[in-house]
Scaffold this motif. Structure first.
Motif, PDB file in Angstrom:
ATOM      1  N   ALA A  35       4.283  -7.501   3.741  1.00 58.24           N
ATOM      2  CA  ALA A  35       4.174  -8.445   2.631  1.00 58.24           C
ATOM      3  C   ALA A  35       4.882  -7.915   1.387  1.00 58.24           C
ATOM      4  N   GLU A  36       4.728  -6.631   1.102  1.00 59.18           N
ATOM      5  CA  GLU A  36       5.388  -6.040  -0.066  1.00 59.18           C
ATOM      6  C   GLU A  36       6.901  -6.021   0.100  1.00 59.18           C
ATOM      7  N   PHE A  81       9.443  -8.013  -2.358  1.00 65.45           N
ATOM      8  CA  PHE A  81      10.429  -7.291  -3.152  1.00 65.45           C
ATOM      9  C   PHE A  81      11.855  -7.632  -2.729  1.00 65.45           C
ATOM     10  N   ALA A  82      12.097  -7.874  -1.461  1.00 70.21           N
ATOM     11  CA  ALA A  82      13.444  -8.242  -1.008  1.00 70.21           C
ATOM     12  C   ALA A  82      13.842  -9.600  -1.562  1.00 70.21           C
ATOM     13  N   VAL A  83      12.942 -10.565  -1.519  1.00 70.48           N
ATOM     14  CA  VAL A  83      13.242 -11.885  -2.075  1.00 70.48           C
ATOM     15  C   VAL A  83      13.438 -11.794  -3.588  1.00 70.48           C
ATOM     16  N   LEU A 100      13.692  -0.892  -1.225  1.00 71.38           N
ATOM     17  CA  LEU A 100      12.507  -1.055  -0.377  1.00 71.38           C
ATOM     18  C   LEU A 100      11.901   0.277   0.049  1.00 71.38           C
ATOM     19  N   LEU A 101      12.732   1.281   0.317  1.00 69.65           N
ATOM     20  CA  LEU A 101      12.179   2.611   0.634  1.00 69.65           C
ATOM     21  C   LEU A 101      11.449   3.196  -0.566  1.00 69.65           C
ATOM     22  N   GLY A 102      11.991   2.978  -1.760  1.00 63.61           N
ATOM     23  CA  GLY A 102      11.319   3.437  -2.977  1.00 63.61           C
ATOM     24  C   GLY A 102       9.978   2.741  -3.178  1.00 63.61           C
ATOM     25  N   VAL A 103       9.954   1.431  -2.940  1.00 64.36           N
ATOM     26  CA  VAL A 103       8.711   0.661  -3.080  1.00 64.36           C
ATOM     27  C   VAL A 103       7.673   1.135  -2.065  1.00 64.36           C
ATOM     28  N   ILE A 104       8.097   1.346  -0.822  1.00 60.39           N
ATOM     29  CA  ILE A 104       7.169   1.816   0.213  1.00 60.39           C
ATOM     30  C   ILE A 104       6.594   3.175  -0.169  1.00 60.39           C
ATOM     31  N   PRO A 164       0.143   5.274  -1.346  1.00 58.67           N
ATOM     32  CA  PRO A 164      -1.262   5.619  -1.632  1.00 58.67           C
ATOM     33  C   PRO A 164      -2.138   4.384  -1.828  1.00 58.67           C
ATOM     34  N   PHE A 165      -1.593   3.365  -2.475  1.00 58.81           N
ATOM     35  CA  PHE A 165      -2.312   2.103  -2.655  1.00 58.81           C
ATOM     36  C   PHE A 165      -2.616   1.471  -1.299  1.00 58.81           C
ATOM     37  N   ASN A 166      -1.617   1.416  -0.421  1.00 60.06           N
ATOM     38  CA  ASN A 166      -1.804   0.809   0.901  1.00 60.06           C
ATOM     39  C   ASN A 166      -2.823   1.585   1.729  1.00 60.06           C
ATOM     40  N   TYR A 167      -2.763   2.898   1.655  1.00 55.09           N
ATOM     41  CA  TYR A 167      -3.719   3.738   2.402  1.00 55.09           C
ATOM     42  C   TYR A 167      -5.145   3.424   1.971  1.00 55.09           C
TER      43      TYR A 167
END
Length: 148
Positions: free
Chosen positions: A75-76, A80-82, A100-104, A109-112
């Protein structure tokens, strides 16, 4: 103070408790003992400090949180791509890969944390909010330490 003098606990809204990563059963105890972004990593409490709920429901319970985290990542990345395409109009795949790699990396930590909280709140059958457990008179005593 006697139990009759205790005030009933304020009912906490589910989104507020979710964002603050509180226990899904009483919404008073903390699930994590550390903040989301810290160099020490994220450490979970084994049990709720207020109602005594054991967070890991069964062995291997947290493996399901990986799927929730994967859904968050997808979803993220799509969002972010759009957004990146709308803002820059770039056709270079390297721009998208880099961003996208930077965003991931930044949101991992938030996703975890919130994949586990979402698993406890919405994807665990039989685990529901019980407002009566939030009252001070139902606080569970801390577990005794084992004597060697």
């Amino acid at each position: 103070m006697t139990p009759t003098e205790l005030k009933p606990a304020k009912k906490v809204h589910v989104l507020e408790a979710f964002i603050k990563a509180k226990c899904p059963r009483c919404r008073r105890g903390d699930i994590y003992s550390t903040p989301t972004y810290s160099f020490g990593g994220q450490k979970m409490h084994e049990r709720c400090s207020h109602c005594g709920l054991h967070y890991e429901r069964e062995p291997g319970y947290w493996y399901v949180a990986m799927f929730v985290s994967y859904a968050f990542n997808v979803a993220e990345m799509v969002t972010f791509a759009v957004g990146l395409h709308i803002l820059t109009g770039s056709n270079s795949p390297w721009v998208y890969v880099g961003v996208l790699l930077g965003v991931i990396f930044i949101l991992s930590p938030f996703n975890y944390r919130y994949s586990r909280v979402a698993l406890l709140y919405w994807l665990t059958p039989g685990l529901n909010y019980e407002p009566w457990r939030a009252e001070d008179k139902f606080k569970v005593a801390p577990p005794e330490e084992k004597q060697d």
